[in-house]
Design a protein around this motif. Sequence first.
Motif, PDB file in Angstrom:
ATOM      1  N   PHE A  14     -10.695  -2.802   5.502  1.00 12.54           N
ATOM      2  CA  PHE A  14     -10.455  -4.189   5.128  1.00 12.54           C
ATOM      3  C   PHE A  14     -10.232  -4.307   3.619  1.00 12.54           C
ATOM      4  CE2 PHE A  14     -12.199  -8.244   3.589  1.00 12.54           C
ATOM      5  CZ  PHE A  14     -11.290  -9.118   4.186  1.00 12.54           C
ATOM      6  N   LEU A  15     -11.037  -3.591   2.841  1.00 13.00           N
ATOM      7  CA  LEU A  15     -10.902  -3.639   1.385  1.00 13.00           C
ATOM      8  C   LEU A  15      -9.579  -3.027   0.919  1.00 13.00           C
ATOM      9  CD1 LEU A  15     -14.560  -2.827   0.307  1.00 13.00           C
ATOM     10  CD2 LEU A  15     -13.369  -5.043   0.173  1.00 13.00           C
ATOM     11  N   ILE A  16      -9.086  -2.025   1.637  1.00 14.40           N
ATOM     12  CA  ILE A  16      -7.770  -1.471   1.305  1.00 14.40           C
ATOM     13  C   ILE A  16      -6.703  -2.547   1.479  1.00 14.40           C
ATOM     14  CG2 ILE A  16      -5.977   0.153   2.058  1.00 14.40           C
ATOM     15  CD1 ILE A  16      -8.274   2.121   2.710  1.00 14.40           C
ATOM     16  N   ILE A  17      -6.780  -3.281   2.574  1.00 15.57           N
ATOM     17  CA  ILE A  17      -5.820  -4.357   2.821  1.00 15.57           C
ATOM     18  C   ILE A  17      -5.903  -5.411   1.716  1.00 15.57           C
ATOM     19  CG2 ILE A  17      -5.210  -6.248   4.390  1.00 15.57           C
ATOM     20  CD1 ILE A  17      -6.214  -4.360   6.682  1.00 15.57           C
ATOM     21  N   VAL A  18      -7.121  -5.791   1.353  1.00 12.32           N
ATOM     22  CA  VAL A  18      -7.309  -6.770   0.279  1.00 12.32           C
ATOM     23  C   VAL A  18      -6.742  -6.231  -1.037  1.00 12.32           C
ATOM     24  CG1 VAL A  18      -9.053  -7.963  -1.119  1.00 12.32           C
ATOM     25  CG2 VAL A  18      -9.292  -7.864   1.369  1.00 12.32           C
ATOM     26  N   GLY A  19      -6.969  -4.956  -1.303  1.00 11.82           N
ATOM     27  CA  GLY A  19      -6.457  -4.339  -2.521  1.00 11.82           C
ATOM     28  C   GLY A  19      -4.946  -4.325  -2.569  1.00 11.82           C
ATOM     29  N   ILE A  20      -4.302  -3.983  -1.471  1.00 13.06           N
ATOM     30  CA  ILE A  20      -2.844  -3.979  -1.422  1.00 13.06           C
ATOM     31  C   ILE A  20      -2.315  -5.398  -1.644  1.00 13.06           C
ATOM     32  CG2 ILE A  20      -0.815  -3.649   0.055  1.00 13.06           C
ATOM     33  CD1 ILE A  20      -2.373  -1.376   1.438  1.00 13.06           C
ATOM     34  N   ALA A  21      -2.920  -6.354  -0.970  1.00  9.42           N
ATOM     35  CA  ALA A  21      -2.497  -7.749  -1.136  1.00  9.42           C
ATOM     36  C   ALA A  21      -2.677  -8.201  -2.585  1.00  9.42           C
ATOM     37  CB  ALA A  21      -3.274  -8.646  -0.178  1.00  9.42           C
ATOM     38  N   GLY A  22      -3.807  -7.840  -3.173  1.00 10.37           N
ATOM     39  CA  GLY A  22      -4.062  -8.225  -4.557  1.00 10.37           C
ATOM     40  C   GLY A  22      -3.066  -7.611  -5.532  1.00 10.37           C
ATOM     41  N   LEU A  23      -2.747  -6.351  -5.355  1.00 12.44           N
ATOM     42  CA  LEU A  23      -1.790  -5.692  -6.247  1.00 12.44           C
ATOM     43  C   LEU A  23      -0.389  -6.283  -6.117  1.00 12.44           C
ATOM     44  CD1 LEU A  23      -2.912  -1.985  -5.871  1.00 12.44           C
ATOM     45  CD2 LEU A  23      -2.974  -3.349  -7.970  1.00 12.44           C
ATOM     46  N   ASN A  24      -0.066  -6.774  -4.935  1.00 19.13           N
ATOM     47  CA  ASN A  24       1.276  -7.290  -4.703  1.00 19.13           C
ATOM     48  C   ASN A  24       1.361  -8.809  -4.769  1.00 19.13           C
ATOM     49  OD1 ASN A  24       2.650  -4.740  -4.083  1.00 19.13           O
ATOM     50  ND2 ASN A  24       1.118  -4.660  -2.472  1.00 19.13           N
ATOM     51  N   TRP A  25       0.288  -9.457  -5.123  1.00 14.99           N
ATOM     52  CA  TRP A  25       0.223 -10.918  -5.119  1.00 14.99           C
ATOM     53  C   TRP A  25       1.294 -11.548  -6.009  1.00 14.99           C
ATOM     54  CZ3 TRP A  25      -2.407 -14.089  -2.023  1.00 14.99           C
ATOM     55  CH2 TRP A  25      -2.452 -15.433  -2.367  1.00 14.99           C
ATOM     56  N   GLU A  26       1.465 -11.042  -7.212  1.00 18.27           N
ATOM     57  CA  GLU A  26       2.414 -11.637  -8.142  1.00 18.27           C
ATOM     58  C   GLU A  26       3.863 -11.474  -7.730  1.00 18.27           C
ATOM     59  OE1 GLU A  26       1.865 -10.494 -12.147  1.00 18.27           O
ATOM     60  OE2 GLU A  26      -0.234 -11.043 -12.171  1.00 18.27           O
ATOM     61  N   SER A  27       4.168 -10.405  -7.045  1.00 17.69           N
ATOM     62  CA  SER A  27       5.567 -10.160  -6.698  1.00 17.69           C
ATOM     63  C   SER A  27       5.905 -10.823  -5.390  1.00 17.69           C
ATOM     64  CB  SER A  27       5.855  -8.681  -6.636  1.00 17.69           C
ATOM     65  OG  SER A  27       4.894  -8.011  -5.892  1.00 17.69           O
TER      66      SER A  27
END
Length: 111
Positions: A98-111
């Motif tokens: 779940f944290l991996i998914i959150v991390g990916i979403a967070g890294l890509n949030w701006e784009s």
Amino acid sequence: MIKLEKLISWFYLILAIIFEVSGTTCMKLSQEFTKLIPSIFIFVFYGLCLTFLTLSLRTIPVSIVYSIWAGLGTLIIANISVIWFNETLTLIKIISMFLIIVGIAGLNWES
């Protein structure tokens, strides 16, 4: 035309993930390089993976490509290990995925 190039880059990224997961699965199947066919496929799949990963960088920023490639590859392999190789699924593994998914979403949030 630019949208088509971007779409093709995303397709290349999907292929890179598929080949990375295939190569990693072959690592397990090779039984420490004692099985010839899976051992050969490790190199074939990783070669294809890195080729498509590089091609995906034409229009997608490296931070996005790498985070999605690494994160989704990890998630898929974790699920394959539970389903196919009978590894245990613990609460810590579920939370970590779940944290991996959150991390990916967070890294890509701006784009």
